[in-house]
Write an enzyme that holds these catalytic residues in place. Structure first.
Site, mmCIF file in Angstrom:
data_model
loop_
_atom_site.group_PDB
_atom_site.id
_atom_site.type_symbol
_atom_site.label_atom_id
_atom_site.label_comp_id
_atom_site.label_asym_id
_atom_site.label_seq_id
_atom_site.Cartn_x
_atom_site.Cartn_y
_atom_site.Cartn_z
ATOM 1 N N GLU A 21 33.932 42.256 38.368
ATOM 2 C CA GLU A 21 33.943 41.775 36.989
ATOM 3 C C GLU A 21 33.133 40.477 36.910
ATOM 4 O O GLU A 21 33.244 39.608 37.776
ATOM 5 C CB GLU A 21 35.393 41.520 36.586
ATOM 6 C CG GLU A 21 35.576 40.823 35.274
ATOM 7 C CD GLU A 21 37.017 40.388 35.070
ATOM 8 O OE1 GLU A 21 37.336 39.957 33.938
ATOM 9 O OE2 GLU A 21 37.823 40.477 36.023
ATOM 10 N N ARG A 29 20.293 28.301 41.284
ATOM 11 C CA ARG A 29 18.978 28.691 40.759
ATOM 12 C C ARG A 29 17.903 27.696 41.178
ATOM 13 O O ARG A 29 18.158 26.509 41.359
ATOM 14 C CB ARG A 29 19.023 28.793 39.236
ATOM 15 C CG ARG A 29 20.008 29.843 38.720
ATOM 16 C CD ARG A 29 19.474 31.240 38.931
ATOM 17 N NE ARG A 29 20.368 32.251 38.358
ATOM 18 C CZ ARG A 29 20.066 33.535 38.272
ATOM 19 N NH1 ARG A 29 18.906 33.984 38.734
ATOM 20 N NH2 ARG A 29 20.919 34.382 37.741
ATOM 21 N N ASN A 48 17.618 33.243 42.463
ATOM 22 C CA ASN A 48 18.764 32.720 43.208
ATOM 23 C C ASN A 48 18.309 32.190 44.572
ATOM 24 O O ASN A 48 17.415 32.759 45.202
ATOM 25 C CB ASN A 48 19.784 33.839 43.394
ATOM 26 C CG ASN A 48 21.193 33.332 43.576
ATOM 27 O OD1 ASN A 48 21.516 32.260 43.091
ATOM 28 N ND2 ASN A 48 22.012 34.093 44.263
ATOM 29 N N ASN A 83 66.885 28.500 68.840
ATOM 30 C CA ASN A 83 67.984 27.543 68.679
ATOM 31 C C ASN A 83 67.494 26.170 68.241
ATOM 32 O O ASN A 83 68.270 25.219 68.205
ATOM 33 C CB ASN A 83 68.757 27.414 69.998
ATOM 34 C CG ASN A 83 69.622 28.636 70.267
ATOM 35 O OD1 ASN A 83 70.665 28.807 69.655
ATOM 36 N ND2 ASN A 83 69.154 29.495 71.157
ATOM 37 N N MET A 132 59.050 31.103 76.638
ATOM 38 C CA MET A 132 58.813 32.335 77.394
ATOM 39 C C MET A 132 57.841 32.145 78.558
ATOM 40 O O MET A 132 56.940 32.941 78.770
ATOM 41 C CB MET A 132 58.282 33.426 76.444
ATOM 42 C CG MET A 132 59.160 33.651 75.226
ATOM 43 S SD MET A 132 60.857 34.054 75.647
ATOM 44 C CE MET A 132 60.636 35.678 76.345
ATOM 45 N N LEU A 162 58.781 28.423 84.814
ATOM 46 C CA LEU A 162 58.329 27.102 85.234
ATOM 47 C C LEU A 162 58.187 27.030 86.752
ATOM 48 O O LEU A 162 58.927 27.680 87.494
ATOM 49 C CB LEU A 162 59.303 26.043 84.730
ATOM 50 C CG LEU A 162 59.382 25.949 83.189
ATOM 51 C CD1 LEU A 162 60.615 25.176 82.761
ATOM 52 C CD2 LEU A 162 58.121 25.306 82.637
ATOM 53 N N HIS A 208 71.158 31.370 77.808
ATOM 54 C CA HIS A 208 70.918 32.774 78.128
ATOM 55 C C HIS A 208 71.891 33.638 77.328
ATOM 56 O O HIS A 208 73.091 33.316 77.241
ATOM 57 C CB HIS A 208 71.114 33.019 79.629
ATOM 58 C CG HIS A 208 70.834 34.435 80.029
ATOM 59 N ND1 HIS A 208 69.552 34.939 80.106
ATOM 60 C CD2 HIS A 208 71.668 35.472 80.355
ATOM 61 C CE1 HIS A 208 69.611 36.211 80.466
ATOM 62 N NE2 HIS A 208 70.877 36.559 80.614
ATOM 63 N N ASP A 232 65.524 29.639 90.668
ATOM 64 C CA ASP A 232 65.785 31.056 90.456
ATOM 65 C C ASP A 232 66.171 31.283 89.004
ATOM 66 O O ASP A 232 66.960 30.526 88.422
ATOM 67 C CB ASP A 232 66.913 31.536 91.376
ATOM 68 C CG ASP A 232 66.504 31.500 92.834
ATOM 69 O OD1 ASP A 232 67.395 31.335 93.695
ATOM 70 O OD2 ASP A 232 65.291 31.634 93.111
ATOM 71 N N LYS A 239 73.527 35.060 68.665
ATOM 72 C CA LYS A 239 72.755 33.894 68.210
ATOM 73 C C LYS A 239 73.653 32.874 67.529
ATOM 74 O O LYS A 239 73.474 31.659 67.681
ATOM 75 C CB LYS A 239 71.638 34.326 67.248
ATOM 76 C CG LYS A 239 70.399 34.867 67.934
ATOM 77 C CD LYS A 239 69.345 35.261 66.908
ATOM 78 C CE LYS A 239 68.132 35.884 67.597
ATOM 79 N NZ LYS A 239 67.130 36.360 66.612
#
Length: 1009
Positions: free
Chosen positions: A191, A220, A229, A819, A895, A898, A914, A948, A976
């Site tokens: 349009e 222009r 243009n 959390n 996630m 370490l 956990h 561990d 949760k």
């Protein structure tokens, strides 16, 4: 000054970027590839002979040259994936990925995206067959006259036809005659919108949007918008057609929606987002998105940038744009005019000598090179758009005149340029307009928006006797519904004084509302009254919604703490009454007590009664004119670290510590009938407030060694060389309220006060006071400040009631931080022993970072993919932990496994949660294991982190029943809820010293005091 940066591109835009980056004191050298004559050798700027098409070669070049980051100017490299290729090779690159850059590289994608996310744009259709496109043009129920090549066409792939026949011809040229090559394999027919076209750009880090001043391009070739243009023949900035209010609308409905939409679709957008916008009668609508600076818009926007562009880009790449928003030069306009080669945008000659650079520089103008090259030491033309002449002045007309002087100085054969850049803005500014209330400085719409924003905050303070509903002429309160039988009313009013000046200088407004409420409700509490409702008055010269909302939100939260309803208020916008950024506050509180509980009970107070002091939170809200004078004479700024012993915060934060509200803790004790008088230690300090609640012939003797005096008072006294009397007459000196009680009830009242989490001491006695004698005598005040509260008083070791320094906590996340919100909420409790100082994520753009930023917590993103191994990544994390002086680390949906050295370093100081009752069901799929095993009870476990996985010593556990028909999703949701409960509780146990990991590797519980 050590950083080296690389700019990709060869036009005027890239010269401007290099010019602005070179202004940074951080930057040693700006390399431009391939560059032009203007970037060949100019101070810090020089060209680099490296391929920008071969991304592997480019990445190696960046590593060899120690490039800090790469800034991509044109769109083609973005669409080719330069950002992800360089990033994956370890080179930081400023700009969107190829997937995100589809907003520009595919008009079809952009239109579909806008439709998906409710971004206003023109009606449209996309076609791969010319006959289908033409059929759409002829049958559409709107003027379908804009034909676009869907792909990249160097800014020239748009044809605005005058009629349907011309539109169909444009389709033929693009799709069959291949006028724009492969870019035209798909066409978008739109349009044709009526209105004024503007360019609205922003910086974004994928979350925060920081708009630039709006600009207007002139496409222009010739004056009056005649001729073919082009890529752009000039621009000016800011565009007056876009006032601040409209820019905010564009930000929220277009720019922010686009960034949020990309985030929702999993394609975070970082860099520059450019929206070409038509200002229609129906509001702003997007014509197109570009994914980089416009050219020549860049040449008028960056000259108005006051901020350091290097720092701004670094903040954006770090995902920290919200902490480093750009600052712009106000009340100035920039104009740039393009000088083009004869024949442009068609065929043109190259190698034409250009002169006049020294003359233009002498005029104070900036000439940005585009299609230029060096030939035998001479600057010659090498492109269609050759250079731009930029001027910055206080108004548009002056800037245009300055630019024209530069155009007259610059010379090359056949030069083509427009002389009417900015003509639409000039016409807009000259049009006659009637005055409005808004133009006189009062924005009714902004006031209405504020009311809408604060209504739910006020509603949340409803209480028995009052259901808050803002908007009426007055508020109502039902004393009978509040439980009163024979009540007396008490009212009080107060302000915050010049503490407001510090809040405004520090731009921290969230706690000043608590000061306002506390000053009023503590006053009526001294009459024995329960606070019932509160009214506020906020006045300013210009309403800033963000600031005002923050202040009123603080008032509402404080009313909730005090147990009173925020029944109403007044916001007064008064132009010319206040300097920009300043405001004033007043508060009004009404309370009630039963007639027989009115304080003070003068007839009961007798010589030998005991004075109990209740601790203040610090300065509260009195004496700040003196405080500000002391700070002004000191070597510190409000942004400086607080004096030694005042915690790890700035001086401004220390001074803005909010006033303590005593109604919740002291009202039950007052109602017990044991309190004879209560003095709120407000303006006038200890010397003038305590006598207000005593019979005329009585006074008090106080011993400052009996209470803990916060270090801030010691610093003020020493820094300002304040006398003992000045301190006692101006400040509360650590005592926010003083209670007069009988000697035989002292121990019970002290116990009750401390049970309500207030710190309190016996600080003195009521004594006979001969006429003309001081009503309050304070001994040992200066001495107590010098030792700062050490010693023994009331038979208790002062360490029984310490002003505990809170443990500094870091939270590591990878996504939502499951959390994180629970931890944030828990640390806001005044009784908490913890303070979250940083949230670290290994992924950018995740929801957890948003939660942290909304809570005002610093964030860091450390992308694990940029490190060779776990140890290097962990070292980077550890560096941030040291930077923030972290005491405890919490893993909240982090996630990453370490490394051993990291875990050993943080042994006993790192917590994880956990989703099972360890040691059962270890690993990442605990809920699946639980359901498969068929057990009836599961839960969650907070434990110290060990090498561990899920094997560390257990701190807390919470059981959760497994229900018949449970799925992983339903079980997970219930677990949760338990996690949100026990993770903060476990953190509090560790931070308070109640739980620790012993040298034997076992949990040890400290003996409760």
């Amino acid at each position: 000054m050590s950083a080296r940066v690389l700019v990709i591109g060869s036009g005027g835009r890239e010269h401007t970027l290099a010019w602005k980056l070179a202004q940074s004191h951080h930057v040693k050298q700006v390399l431009v590839a391939p560059g032009n004559a203007g970037t060949a050798c100019s101070g810090k700027i020089s060209n680099a002979a490296v391929s920008i098409a071969d991304h592997a070669v480019l990445a190696q070049f960046c590593r060899d040259e120690r490039i800090e980051f790469v800034v991509v100017g044109p769109e083609a490299p973005l669409a080719a994936g330069i950002v992800e290729d360089l990033t994956s090779a370890g080179v930081r690159c400023f700009g969107p990925t190829a997937q995100a850059a589809q907003l520009e590289s595919s008009k079809k994608f952009a239109k579909e995206f806008m439709d998906r996310h409710g971004i206003p744009t023109a009606q449209w259709g996309a076609f791969t067959k010319a006959e289908d496109a033409c059929s759409f043009i002829m049958s559409a129920n709107f003027p379908a006259l804009v034909v676009k090549a869907s792909g990249l066409a160097a800014g020239k792939g748009v044809i605005v036809a005058k009629n349907q026949e011309e539109a169909c011809k444009a389709v033929q040229e693009i799709m069959q005659e291949k006028s724009f090559g492969a870019a035209g394999e798909t066409v978008v027919v739109e349009e044709c919108l009526d209105g004024e076209e503007v360019s609205c750009l922003c910086f974004t880090d994928g979350k925060t949007v920081a708009p630039m001043p709006p600009a207007q391009d002139h496409k222009r070739l010739l004056d009056g918008d005649q001729g073919p243009n082009t890529g752009g023949m000039g621009a000016y900035c800011p565009a007056p057609q876009v006032p601040k209010e409209l820019l905010l609308t564009i930000k929220s409905t277009i720019l922010q929606r686009a960034v949020d939409g990309m985030q929702e679709e999993g394609v975070p957008y970082t860099g520059i987002l450019y929206a070409g916008i038509m200002l229609t009668k129906d509001g702003p609508k997007v014509l197109e998105f570009n994914c980089r600076f416009g050219d020549p818009e860049c040449q008028v926007i960056l000259p108005l940038l006051k901020s350091d562009l290097y720092e701004l880009i670094q903040s954006t790449l770090d995902g920290q744009l919200s902490t480093s928003l750009p600052v712009w030069l106000e009340n100035h306009t920039a104009v740039t005019v393009v000088m083009a080669s004869k024949g442009y945008p068609g065929a043109y000659a190259k190698g034409v000598e250009i002169t006049g650079f020294p003359e233009a520089q002498a005029l104070g103008l900036q000439v940005f090179h585009a299609g230029t090259a060096l030939k035998d030491g001479t600057v010659v033309t090498s492109g269609g758009r050759v250079l731009t002449v930029t001027a910055v002045q206080e108004d548009l007309v002056s800037a245009l005149e300055e630019a024209k002087r530069g155009l007259a100085a610059m010379q090359f054969e056949g030069a083509v340029y427009r002389k009417d850049i900015g003509f639409r803005a000039v016409a807009f500014l000259q049009r006659p307009r009637g005055l409005t209330y808004k133009e006189s400085g009062v924005d009714i719409a902004a006031g209405n928006m504020l009311v809408k924003k604060i209504q739910p905050l006020a509603k949340a303070t409803s209480r028995p006797g009052c259901n808050v509903d803002l908007g009426g002429f007055a508020g109502l309160f039902d004393l009978k519904a509040a439980g009163f039988k024979d009540p007396l009313l008490a009212s009080g009013t107060d302000g915050v004084g010049t503490k407001l000046k510090i809040a405004q200088l520090c731009n921290k407004h969230a706690t000043i509302g608590q000061d306002l409420v506390a000053m009023c409700v503590n006053d009526i509490l001294a009459q024995g009254a329960e606070p019932l409702f509160f009214l506020d008055y906020f006045s300013c010269g210009k309403l800033d919604l963000t600031t005002t909302e923050a202040v009123v939100a603080g008032i509402a939260e404080a009313c909730r703490q005090a147990g009173c309803a925020l029944l109403g208020g007044e916001t007064a916008e008064m132009p010319d009454m206040y300097p920009p950024g300043e405001y004033d506050l007043a508060g009004f509180a009404v309370g009630a007590m039963e007639r027989d509980q009115k304080l003070p009970q003068l007839e009961r107070i007798a010589e030998g009664d005991v004075v109990i002091g209740v601790a203040s939170s610090g300065l509260h809200s009195n004496g700040f004119s003196l405080v500000r004078k002391v700070v002004a004479r000191s070597s510190l700024q409000y942004s400086s670290p607080a004096p030694d012993g005042c915690g790890d915060q700035t001086l401004g934060d220390l001074l803005l510590t909010p006033t303590r509200i005593y109604s919740h803790s002291l009202l039950p004790i007052i109602r017990s009938g044991c309190v004879k008088a209560l003095a709120h230690i407000t303006g006038g300090g200890l010397l003038e407030n305590i006598p207000r609640v005593l019979p005329r012939k009585l006074g008090v003797d106080l011993d400052a060694c009996a209470w803990r005096i916060p270090r801030v008072f010691s610093w003020l006294q020493q820094e300002g060389q304040l006398s003992e009397e000045e301190m006692a007459r101006t400040f509360n000196c650590g005592v926010g309220a003083a209670l007069v009680v009988s000697k035989d009830q002292t121990d019970q009242i002290l116990h009750d006060i401390r049970q309500r989490q207030e710190e309190a001491w016996v600080i003195g006695r009521v004594v006979a006071c001969p006429e003309d004698s001081p009503r309050v005598r304070v001994k040992n005040l200066i001495e107590a400040m010098q030792i700062n509260g050490s010693g023994v008083s009331n038979g208790f070791l002062r360490s029984n009631f310490p002003a505990q320094q809170k443990s500094r906590v870091a939270v590591l996340i990878s996504g939502t931080g499951s959390n994180l919100q629970a931890l944030i909420d828990s640390t806001r409790d005044p009784k908490s022993s913890t303070h979250i100082v940083v949230v670290i994520s290994n992924k950018a753009g995740v929801a957890g970072l948003d939660k942290a930023e909304k809570a005002g917590i610093p964030t860091r993103v450390i992308n694990h993919k940029l490190y060779k191994n776990r140890v290097e990544f962990d070292n980077a994390v550890d560096h941030v932990l040291e930077e923030f002086s972290v005491d405890i680390v919490c893993l909240a949906g982090f996630m990453r496994i370490l490394s051993g050295p990291f875990v050993k370093k943080w042994d006993g100081k790192m917590l994880n949660i956990h989703p099972s009752l360890l040691p059962s069901f270890k690993g990442s799929n605990a809920h699946e294991q639980v359901l498969e095993a068929g057990v009836m009870i599961t839960g969650c476990t907070v434990h110290f982190v060990a090498e561990d996985v899920d094997a560390g010593q257990i701190i807390l556990q919470e059981a959760v029943p497994v229900k018949r028909g449970d799925t992983v999703a339903t079980l997970s949701e219930r677990v949760k809820l338990a996690e949100h409960k026990i993770f903060p509780a476990a953190l509090q146990l560790v931070a308070s010293g109640a739980v620790l990991l012993g040298e034997d590797g076992k949990i040890h519980w400290a003996r409760e005091q």
